[in-house]
Design a protein around this motif. Structure first.
Motif, mmCIF file in Angstrom:
data_model
loop_
_atom_site.group_PDB
_atom_site.id
_atom_site.type_symbol
_atom_site.label_atom_id
_atom_site.label_comp_id
_atom_site.label_asym_id
_atom_site.label_seq_id
_atom_site.Cartn_x
_atom_site.Cartn_y
_atom_site.Cartn_z
ATOM 1 N N ARG A 92 17.477 -60.422 -23.687
ATOM 2 C CA ARG A 92 17.211 -58.998 -23.933
ATOM 3 C C ARG A 92 17.102 -58.200 -22.633
ATOM 4 N N ILE A 93 16.583 -58.839 -21.597
ATOM 5 C CA ILE A 93 16.453 -58.171 -20.302
ATOM 6 C C ILE A 93 17.054 -59.099 -19.248
ATOM 7 N N LEU A 94 18.070 -58.618 -18.556
ATOM 8 C CA LEU A 94 18.771 -59.444 -17.587
ATOM 9 C C LEU A 94 17.945 -59.619 -16.317
ATOM 10 N N GLU A 95 18.231 -60.680 -15.601
ATOM 11 C CA GLU A 95 17.559 -60.906 -14.320
ATOM 12 C C GLU A 95 17.834 -59.735 -13.380
ATOM 13 N N GLY A 96 16.792 -59.283 -12.715
ATOM 14 C CA GLY A 96 16.925 -58.143 -11.807
ATOM 15 C C GLY A 96 16.789 -56.806 -12.480
ATOM 16 N N GLU A 97 16.623 -56.797 -13.812
ATOM 17 C CA GLU A 97 16.449 -55.544 -14.548
ATOM 18 C C GLU A 97 15.056 -55.500 -15.168
ATOM 19 N N SER A 98 14.690 -54.332 -15.642
ATOM 20 C CA SER A 98 13.388 -54.179 -16.294
ATOM 21 C C SER A 98 13.539 -53.296 -17.522
ATOM 22 N N MET A 99 12.618 -53.421 -18.425
ATOM 23 C CA MET A 99 12.637 -52.629 -19.649
ATOM 24 C C MET A 99 12.156 -51.215 -19.338
ATOM 25 N N THR A 100 12.781 -50.213 -19.912
ATOM 26 C CA THR A 100 12.365 -48.833 -19.660
ATOM 27 C C THR A 100 11.075 -48.512 -20.408
ATOM 28 N N ASP A 101 10.354 -47.526 -19.907
ATOM 29 C CA ASP A 101 9.143 -47.094 -20.598
ATOM 30 C C ASP A 101 9.449 -46.619 -22.005
ATOM 31 N N ASN A 102 10.555 -45.897 -22.161
ATOM 32 C CA ASN A 102 10.897 -45.389 -23.491
ATOM 33 C C ASN A 102 11.108 -46.531 -24.482
ATOM 34 N N ASP A 103 11.809 -47.573 -24.045
ATOM 35 C CA ASP A 103 12.037 -48.702 -24.948
ATOM 36 C C ASP A 103 10.742 -49.443 -25.243
ATOM 37 N N MET A 104 9.895 -49.588 -24.240
ATOM 38 C CA MET A 104 8.617 -50.252 -24.470
ATOM 39 C C MET A 104 7.745 -49.456 -25.444
ATOM 40 N N LEU A 105 7.779 -48.149 -25.305
ATOM 41 C CA LEU A 105 6.928 -47.299 -26.133
ATOM 42 C C LEU A 105 7.459 -47.133 -27.555
ATOM 43 N N ASN A 106 8.766 -47.050 -27.695
ATOM 44 C CA ASN A 106 9.315 -46.610 -28.976
ATOM 45 C C ASN A 106 10.294 -47.575 -29.650
ATOM 46 N N ASN A 107 10.827 -48.522 -28.917
ATOM 47 C CA ASN A 107 11.923 -49.318 -29.473
ATOM 48 C C ASN A 107 11.680 -50.819 -29.428
ATOM 49 N N PHE A 108 10.432 -51.236 -29.422
ATOM 50 C CA PHE A 108 10.157 -52.670 -29.441
ATOM 51 C C PHE A 108 10.189 -53.147 -30.888
ATOM 52 N N ASN A 109 11.287 -53.787 -31.251
ATOM 53 C CA ASN A 109 11.420 -54.305 -32.611
ATOM 54 C C ASN A 109 11.900 -55.754 -32.597
ATOM 55 N N TRP A 110 11.662 -56.444 -31.501
ATOM 56 C CA TRP A 110 12.048 -57.839 -31.354
ATOM 57 C C TRP A 110 10.924 -58.597 -30.637
ATOM 58 N N PHE A 111 10.990 -59.930 -30.733
ATOM 59 C CA PHE A 111 9.928 -60.760 -30.181
ATOM 60 C C PHE A 111 10.491 -61.735 -29.148
ATOM 61 N N VAL A 112 9.706 -62.003 -28.140
ATOM 62 C CA VAL A 112 10.151 -62.904 -27.081
ATOM 63 C C VAL A 112 10.125 -64.351 -27.566
ATOM 64 N N LYS A 113 10.795 -65.175 -26.835
ATOM 65 C CA LYS A 113 10.856 -66.606 -27.163
ATOM 66 C C LYS A 113 9.442 -67.184 -27.150
ATOM 67 N N GLY A 114 9.169 -67.983 -28.162
ATOM 68 C CA GLY A 114 7.838 -68.575 -28.268
ATOM 69 C C GLY A 114 6.948 -67.912 -29.284
ATOM 70 N N VAL A 115 7.399 -66.768 -29.839
ATOM 71 C CA VAL A 115 6.649 -66.063 -30.876
ATOM 72 C C VAL A 115 7.218 -66.443 -32.248
ATOM 73 N N VAL A 116 6.343 -66.842 -33.139
ATOM 74 C CA VAL A 116 6.725 -67.166 -34.516
ATOM 75 C C VAL A 116 5.924 -66.273 -35.465
ATOM 76 N N ILE A 117 6.622 -65.532 -36.322
ATOM 77 C CA ILE A 117 5.949 -64.650 -37.283
ATOM 78 C C ILE A 117 5.636 -65.446 -38.534
ATOM 79 N N ASP A 118 4.378 -65.489 -38.900
ATOM 80 C CA ASP A 118 3.916 -66.261 -40.051
ATOM 81 C C ASP A 118 4.006 -65.397 -41.305
ATOM 82 N N GLU A 119 4.787 -65.797 -42.238
ATOM 83 C CA GLU A 119 4.977 -65.010 -43.468
ATOM 84 C C GLU A 119 3.914 -65.375 -44.511
#
Length: 364
Positions: free
Chosen positions: A337-364
Protein backbone atom coordinates in the motif's frame (compact mmCIF):
# COMPACT_ATOMS: atom_id res chain seq x y z
CA UNK A 1 3.40 80.86 39.54
CA UNK A 2 7.06 80.01 40.04
CA UNK A 3 9.06 77.54 37.97
CA UNK A 4 9.07 74.93 40.74
CA UNK A 5 5.26 74.94 40.91
CA UNK A 6 4.95 74.69 37.15
CA UNK A 7 7.44 71.81 37.10
CA UNK A 8 5.58 69.99 39.89
CA UNK A 9 2.29 70.32 38.09
CA UNK A 10 3.85 69.06 34.87
CA UNK A 11 5.29 66.04 36.65
CA UNK A 12 1.91 65.31 38.28
CA UNK A 13 0.10 65.57 34.95
CA UNK A 14 2.66 63.30 33.27
CA UNK A 15 2.32 60.69 35.99
CA UNK A 16 -1.48 60.84 35.86
CA UNK A 17 -1.56 60.56 32.08
CA UNK A 18 0.94 57.70 32.21
CA UNK A 19 -1.07 55.79 34.79
CA UNK A 20 -4.28 56.32 32.85
CA UNK A 21 -2.68 55.17 29.62
CA UNK A 22 -1.28 52.10 31.36
CA UNK A 23 -4.70 51.25 32.79
CA UNK A 24 -6.34 51.66 29.40
CA UNK A 25 -3.65 49.53 27.80
CA UNK A 26 -4.05 46.81 30.42
CA UNK A 27 -7.81 46.89 30.02
CA UNK A 28 -7.50 46.67 26.26
CA UNK A 29 -4.96 43.84 26.21
CA UNK A 30 -5.94 41.69 29.20
CA UNK A 31 -8.39 39.44 27.41
CA UNK A 32 -8.82 37.25 30.49
CA UNK A 33 -10.05 40.10 32.70
CA UNK A 34 -13.71 39.29 31.98
CA UNK A 35 -15.00 35.75 32.46
CA UNK A 36 -15.78 33.87 29.25
CA UNK A 37 -18.31 31.05 29.15
CA UNK A 38 -17.27 27.93 27.23
CA UNK A 39 -19.65 25.05 26.53
CA UNK A 40 -18.60 21.42 26.18
CA UNK A 41 -20.82 18.76 24.55
CA UNK A 42 -19.76 15.26 25.56
CA UNK A 43 -21.02 11.94 24.24
CA UNK A 44 -20.39 10.30 27.62
CA UNK A 45 -20.07 11.41 31.22
CA UNK A 46 -17.37 13.65 32.59
CA UNK A 47 -15.90 11.07 34.97
CA UNK A 48 -15.69 8.14 32.56
CA UNK A 49 -11.93 7.60 33.09
CA UNK A 50 -11.67 7.83 29.30
CA UNK A 51 -12.22 10.14 26.31
CA UNK A 52 -14.73 12.52 27.89
CA UNK A 53 -12.83 12.93 31.14
CA UNK A 54 -9.65 13.69 29.21
CA UNK A 55 -11.41 16.68 27.61
CA UNK A 56 -12.99 17.85 30.86
CA UNK A 57 -9.68 17.62 32.71
CA UNK A 58 -7.85 19.56 30.02
CA UNK A 59 -10.52 22.23 29.73
CA UNK A 60 -10.67 22.62 33.52
CA UNK A 61 -6.95 23.43 33.60
CA UNK A 62 -7.39 25.89 30.74
CA UNK A 63 -10.27 27.54 32.61
CA UNK A 64 -7.98 28.26 35.56
CA UNK A 65 -5.48 29.99 33.29
CA UNK A 66 -7.89 32.00 31.14
CA UNK A 67 -10.72 32.87 33.54
CA UNK A 68 -13.32 30.66 31.89
CA UNK A 69 -16.64 29.33 33.12
CA UNK A 70 -17.14 25.79 31.84
CA UNK A 71 -20.66 24.67 30.90
CA UNK A 72 -20.58 20.86 30.54
CA UNK A 73 -23.38 18.88 28.89
CA UNK A 74 -22.93 15.13 29.29
CA UNK A 75 -24.34 12.10 27.49
CA UNK A 76 -25.56 14.08 24.49
CA UNK A 77 -26.51 11.70 21.63
CA UNK A 78 -25.20 12.14 18.10
CA UNK A 79 -28.56 13.23 16.71
CA UNK A 80 -30.49 16.40 16.03
CA UNK A 81 -31.39 16.84 19.71
CA UNK A 82 -27.84 18.09 20.21
CA UNK A 83 -28.81 21.18 18.21
CA UNK A 84 -31.45 21.98 20.81
CA UNK A 85 -28.77 21.68 23.48
CA UNK A 86 -26.48 24.03 21.56
CA UNK A 87 -29.27 26.60 21.18
CA UNK A 88 -29.83 26.52 24.93
CA UNK A 89 -26.11 26.87 25.59
CA UNK A 90 -25.87 29.94 23.38
CA UNK A 91 -28.98 31.48 24.95
CA UNK A 92 -27.28 30.99 28.33
CA UNK A 93 -24.22 32.92 27.22
CA UNK A 94 -21.76 30.33 25.91
CA UNK A 95 -19.42 32.13 23.53
CA UNK A 96 -17.33 29.10 22.56
CA UNK A 97 -18.80 25.63 21.91
CA UNK A 98 -16.67 22.47 21.97
CA UNK A 99 -18.09 19.18 20.67
CA UNK A 100 -16.12 16.01 21.32
CA UNK A 101 -17.47 13.32 19.00
CA UNK A 102 -17.34 12.70 15.26
CA UNK A 103 -21.10 12.11 14.95
CA UNK A 104 -21.93 15.70 15.95
CA UNK A 105 -20.53 16.90 12.62
CA UNK A 106 -23.54 18.03 10.59
CA UNK A 107 -25.28 19.46 13.66
CA UNK A 108 -22.25 21.54 14.61
CA UNK A 109 -22.00 22.76 11.02
CA UNK A 110 -25.68 23.80 11.09
CA UNK A 111 -25.25 25.70 14.33
CA UNK A 112 -22.01 27.35 13.24
CA UNK A 113 -23.81 28.72 10.18
CA UNK A 114 -26.74 29.87 12.29
CA UNK A 115 -24.56 31.58 14.93
CA UNK A 116 -21.63 33.28 13.17
CA UNK A 117 -20.60 35.19 16.32
CA UNK A 118 -20.03 31.98 18.29
CA UNK A 119 -16.79 30.04 17.85
CA UNK A 120 -16.99 26.25 17.50
CA UNK A 121 -14.37 23.53 17.92
CA UNK A 122 -15.18 19.98 16.79
CA UNK A 123 -12.95 17.16 17.98
CA UNK A 124 -12.38 14.45 15.33
CA UNK A 125 -14.40 16.57 12.88
CA UNK A 126 -13.51 16.86 9.21
CA UNK A 127 -15.32 19.96 7.93
CA UNK A 128 -14.52 23.56 8.84
CA UNK A 129 -16.40 26.87 8.51
CA UNK A 130 -15.46 30.53 9.11
CA UNK A 131 -16.28 30.15 12.82
CA UNK A 132 -15.67 26.40 13.10
CA UNK A 133 -12.33 24.63 13.55
CA UNK A 134 -11.77 20.88 13.72
CA UNK A 135 -9.04 19.16 15.67
CA UNK A 136 -7.47 15.91 16.75
CA UNK A 137 -4.04 14.65 17.70
CA UNK A 138 -1.79 12.14 16.00
CA UNK A 139 -2.65 9.58 18.63
CA UNK A 140 -1.78 6.91 16.07
CA UNK A 141 1.86 7.70 16.90
CA UNK A 142 1.22 6.70 20.49
CA UNK A 143 -0.75 3.66 19.33
CA UNK A 144 2.37 2.62 17.46
CA UNK A 145 4.49 2.91 20.60
CA UNK A 146 1.87 1.03 22.63
CA UNK A 147 1.93 -1.67 19.95
CA UNK A 148 5.66 -2.09 20.46
CA UNK A 149 5.03 -2.59 24.18
CA UNK A 150 2.30 -5.15 23.43
CA UNK A 151 4.46 -6.96 20.90
CA UNK A 152 7.24 -7.45 23.40
CA UNK A 153 4.84 -8.39 26.20
CA UNK A 154 2.82 -11.11 24.45
CA UNK A 155 3.81 -14.73 24.94
CA UNK A 156 1.04 -16.27 22.84
CA UNK A 157 1.48 -13.95 19.85
CA UNK A 158 -2.24 -13.10 19.97
CA UNK A 159 -3.27 -9.57 20.87
CA UNK A 160 -6.89 -8.42 21.18
CA UNK A 161 -8.32 -5.09 20.04
CA UNK A 162 -11.94 -4.11 20.84
CA UNK A 163 -12.86 -1.22 18.54
CA UNK A 164 -16.02 0.86 18.20
CA UNK A 165 -16.54 1.58 14.48
CA UNK A 166 -14.71 0.90 11.22
CA UNK A 167 -14.07 4.57 10.41
CA UNK A 168 -10.76 6.08 9.31
CA UNK A 169 -9.91 7.31 12.80
CA UNK A 170 -10.28 3.86 14.33
CA UNK A 171 -8.71 1.94 11.45
CA UNK A 172 -5.72 4.32 11.54
CA UNK A 173 -5.21 3.49 15.20
CA UNK A 174 -5.52 -0.26 14.65
CA UNK A 175 -2.98 -0.17 11.83
CA UNK A 176 -0.49 1.96 13.75
CA UNK A 177 -0.77 -0.34 16.76
CA UNK A 178 -0.29 -3.42 14.56
CA UNK A 179 2.83 -1.91 12.94
CA UNK A 180 4.25 -1.38 16.42
CA UNK A 181 3.39 -4.95 17.38
CA UNK A 182 5.10 -6.25 14.22
CA UNK A 183 8.24 -4.22 14.90
CA UNK A 184 8.62 -5.98 18.24
CA UNK A 185 7.19 -9.36 17.28
CA UNK A 186 6.90 -10.08 13.51
CA UNK A 187 4.89 -13.25 14.09
CA UNK A 188 2.21 -11.73 16.30
CA UNK A 189 -1.41 -11.19 15.22
CA UNK A 190 -3.82 -8.41 16.20
CA UNK A 191 -7.39 -9.72 16.45
CA UNK A 192 -10.03 -6.96 16.08
CA UNK A 193 -13.62 -7.17 17.31
CA UNK A 194 -16.12 -4.40 16.50
CA UNK A 195 -18.32 -3.32 19.41
CA UNK A 196 -20.36 -0.82 17.31
CA UNK A 197 -20.54 1.54 20.30
CA UNK A 198 -18.33 4.21 21.82
CA UNK A 199 -19.39 3.69 25.40
CA UNK A 200 -21.98 0.93 25.89
CA UNK A 201 -20.47 -1.18 28.68
CA UNK A 202 -22.55 -4.30 28.12
CA UNK A 203 -21.97 -4.40 24.36
CA UNK A 204 -18.25 -3.87 24.91
CA UNK A 205 -18.18 -6.56 27.58
CA UNK A 206 -19.83 -9.04 25.21
CA UNK A 207 -17.42 -8.22 22.37
CA UNK A 208 -14.43 -8.67 24.69
CA UNK A 209 -15.61 -12.02 25.97
CA UNK A 210 -16.23 -13.31 22.46
CA UNK A 211 -12.77 -12.20 21.39
CA UNK A 212 -11.00 -13.77 24.37
CA UNK A 213 -13.04 -16.96 24.13
CA UNK A 214 -12.05 -17.45 20.50
CA UNK A 215 -8.33 -16.65 20.65
CA UNK A 216 -5.46 -17.27 23.06
CA UNK A 217 -5.07 -13.56 23.75
CA UNK A 218 -2.75 -12.34 26.49
CA UNK A 219 -2.67 -8.57 25.73
CA UNK A 220 -5.81 -6.45 25.15
CA UNK A 221 -6.36 -2.89 23.98
CA UNK A 222 -9.41 -0.86 22.92
CA UNK A 223 -10.65 2.04 20.86
CA UNK A 224 -13.78 2.96 22.77
CA UNK A 225 -14.67 4.77 25.99
CA UNK A 226 -16.00 1.71 27.82
CA UNK A 227 -14.04 0.25 30.74
CA UNK A 228 -15.69 -3.18 30.76
CA UNK A 229 -13.06 -4.70 28.42
CA UNK A 230 -10.42 -3.93 31.04
CA UNK A 231 -12.54 -5.51 33.75
CA UNK A 232 -12.75 -8.71 31.69
CA UNK A 233 -8.98 -8.56 31.11
CA UNK A 234 -8.38 -8.42 34.86
CA UNK A 235 -10.70 -11.39 35.41
CA UNK A 236 -8.77 -13.46 32.88
CA UNK A 237 -5.25 -12.35 33.72
CA UNK A 238 -4.72 -10.51 30.43
CA UNK A 239 -2.34 -7.55 30.09
CA UNK A 240 -3.99 -4.16 29.42
CA UNK A 241 -2.98 -1.37 27.05
CA UNK A 242 -5.42 1.42 27.86
CA UNK A 243 -6.61 4.48 25.98
CA UNK A 244 -7.36 8.19 26.59
CA UNK A 245 -6.31 8.35 30.26
CA UNK A 246 -3.68 6.67 32.42
CA UNK A 247 -5.79 4.14 34.34
CA UNK A 248 -2.86 2.26 35.84
CA UNK A 249 -4.17 2.85 39.37
CA UNK A 250 -7.48 1.17 38.48
CA UNK A 251 -5.83 -1.97 37.13
CA UNK A 252 -2.39 -2.08 38.79
CA UNK A 253 -1.71 -5.80 38.24
CA UNK A 254 -2.47 -5.77 34.50
CA UNK A 255 -1.81 -2.28 33.14
CA UNK A 256 1.18 -1.72 30.82
CA UNK A 257 0.68 1.76 29.34
CA UNK A 258 -1.83 3.78 27.26
CA UNK A 259 -1.97 6.36 24.48
CA UNK A 260 -3.28 9.40 26.38
CA UNK A 261 -4.35 13.01 25.81
CA UNK A 262 -3.29 16.33 27.31
CA UNK A 263 -6.06 18.54 25.95
CA UNK A 264 -4.95 21.54 27.98
CA UNK A 265 -2.05 21.81 25.54
CA UNK A 266 -4.61 22.37 22.78
CA UNK A 267 -7.37 24.28 24.54
CA UNK A 268 -5.23 26.94 26.21
CA UNK A 269 -3.61 28.39 23.05
CA UNK A 270 -6.70 27.97 20.88
CA UNK A 271 -9.13 29.58 23.32
CA UNK A 272 -6.64 32.36 24.02
CA UNK A 273 -6.64 33.06 20.27
CA UNK A 274 -10.43 33.36 20.36
CA UNK A 275 -10.22 35.83 23.23
CA UNK A 276 -7.60 37.81 21.29
CA UNK A 277 -9.87 37.74 18.22
CA UNK A 278 -7.28 35.68 16.36
CA UNK A 279 -9.43 32.57 15.76
CA UNK A 280 -8.30 30.47 12.79
CA UNK A 281 -10.65 28.18 10.90
CA UNK A 282 -8.56 25.10 10.09
CA UNK A 283 -7.99 21.46 10.92
CA UNK A 284 -5.49 21.03 13.75
CA UNK A 285 -3.69 17.68 13.83
CA UNK A 286 -0.90 17.85 16.36
CA UNK A 287 1.74 15.18 16.85
CA UNK A 288 4.14 13.89 19.49
CA UNK A 289 6.13 17.13 19.50
CA UNK A 290 3.10 19.09 20.78
CA UNK A 291 2.54 16.97 23.89
CA UNK A 292 -1.18 16.71 23.09
CA UNK A 293 -0.97 12.99 22.32
CA UNK A 294 1.37 11.16 24.64
CA UNK A 295 2.12 7.78 26.15
CA UNK A 296 1.29 7.04 29.77
CA UNK A 297 4.32 6.10 31.88
CA UNK A 298 5.27 2.47 31.38
CA UNK A 299 4.41 0.47 34.48
CA UNK A 300 6.68 -1.85 36.43
CA UNK A 301 5.44 -4.75 34.28
CA UNK A 302 7.39 -3.43 31.29
CA UNK A 303 11.05 -4.42 31.07
CA UNK A 304 13.96 -1.92 30.96
CA UNK A 305 14.81 -3.15 27.45
CA UNK A 306 11.37 -2.17 26.20
CA UNK A 307 11.59 1.20 27.96
CA UNK A 308 14.79 1.98 26.09
CA UNK A 309 13.17 1.02 22.79
CA UNK A 310 10.15 3.26 23.46
CA UNK A 311 12.38 6.19 24.41
CA UNK A 312 14.25 5.90 21.11
CA UNK A 313 11.08 5.65 19.05
CA UNK A 314 9.49 8.59 20.86
CA UNK A 315 12.46 10.80 20.08
CA UNK A 316 12.21 9.89 16.40
CA UNK A 317 8.53 10.80 16.36
CA UNK A 318 9.13 14.10 18.14
CA UNK A 319 11.98 15.02 15.79
CA UNK A 320 9.83 14.51 12.70
CA UNK A 321 12.46 12.29 11.07
CA UNK A 322 10.10 9.31 11.25
CA UNK A 323 6.38 8.69 11.22
CA UNK A 324 4.36 5.52 11.49
CA UNK A 325 3.08 5.16 7.93
CA UNK A 326 6.41 5.37 6.10
CA UNK A 327 6.83 2.69 3.44
CA UNK A 328 7.07 -0.07 2.75
CA UNK A 329 3.69 -0.98 4.27
CA UNK A 330 1.85 -4.14 3.20
CA UNK A 331 -1.84 -4.78 3.85
CA UNK A 332 -3.40 -7.97 5.19
CA UNK A 333 -4.08 -9.14 1.63
CA UNK A 334 -0.31 -9.00 0.87
CA UNK A 335 -0.62 -5.93 -1.36
CA UNK A 336 1.91 -3.13 -0.96
CA UNK A 337 0.00 0.00 0.00
CA UNK A 338 2.90 2.35 0.70
CA UNK A 339 6.11 1.97 -1.28
CA UNK A 340 9.56 2.19 0.26
CA UNK A 341 10.68 5.80 0.46
CA UNK A 342 7.09 7.08 0.39
CA UNK A 343 4.66 8.05 3.10
CA UNK A 344 0.91 8.18 3.47
CA UNK A 345 -0.65 11.63 3.06
CA UNK A 346 -2.52 13.30 5.89
CA UNK A 347 -5.66 13.38 3.78
CA UNK A 348 -5.55 9.62 3.22
CA UNK A 349 -4.83 8.95 6.87
CA UNK A 350 -7.69 11.18 7.96
CA UNK A 351 -10.33 10.26 5.41
CA UNK A 352 -9.44 7.23 3.32
CA UNK A 353 -8.24 4.50 5.66
CA UNK A 354 -10.35 1.53 4.62
CA UNK A 355 -7.73 -1.22 4.67
CA UNK A 356 -5.70 -3.04 7.31
CA UNK A 357 -2.00 -3.73 7.56
CA UNK A 358 -0.52 -7.20 7.53
CA UNK A 359 -1.04 -8.96 10.82
CA UNK A 360 -4.53 -7.60 11.47
CA UNK A 361 -7.40 -10.09 11.49
CA UNK A 362 -11.01 -8.85 11.73
CA UNK A 363 -13.08 -11.13 13.94
CA UNK A 364 -16.59 -11.57 12.58
Amino acid sequence: MNKISIFAIAVFVAIFVGLFATQVKEKDTDVTRAKTKVGLIAIGHRNDHSWNQAHVDGLTKTAENLNLEIDIHENIPEEDTCETVIEEMIENGDEIIIATSFGYGKYIQNQAKKHPDVKFFHATGIKEAPNLATYFGRIYQMRYLAGIVAGYQTKTGNIGYVAAFDISEVIRGINAFALGVKKANPNATVHVKWSKSWNDEEISRKATRELLDKHDIDVLTVHSDALSPFEIAVERGVWIVGYNIDNSTLYPKNFLTAPVWDWEAFYTPRILEVLQKKFVSKHYWEGAESGIPSLAPLTEHVSPKVRESIDREMELLKSGTFDVFYGPVVDNQDSTRILEGESMTDNDMLNNFNWFVKGVVIDE
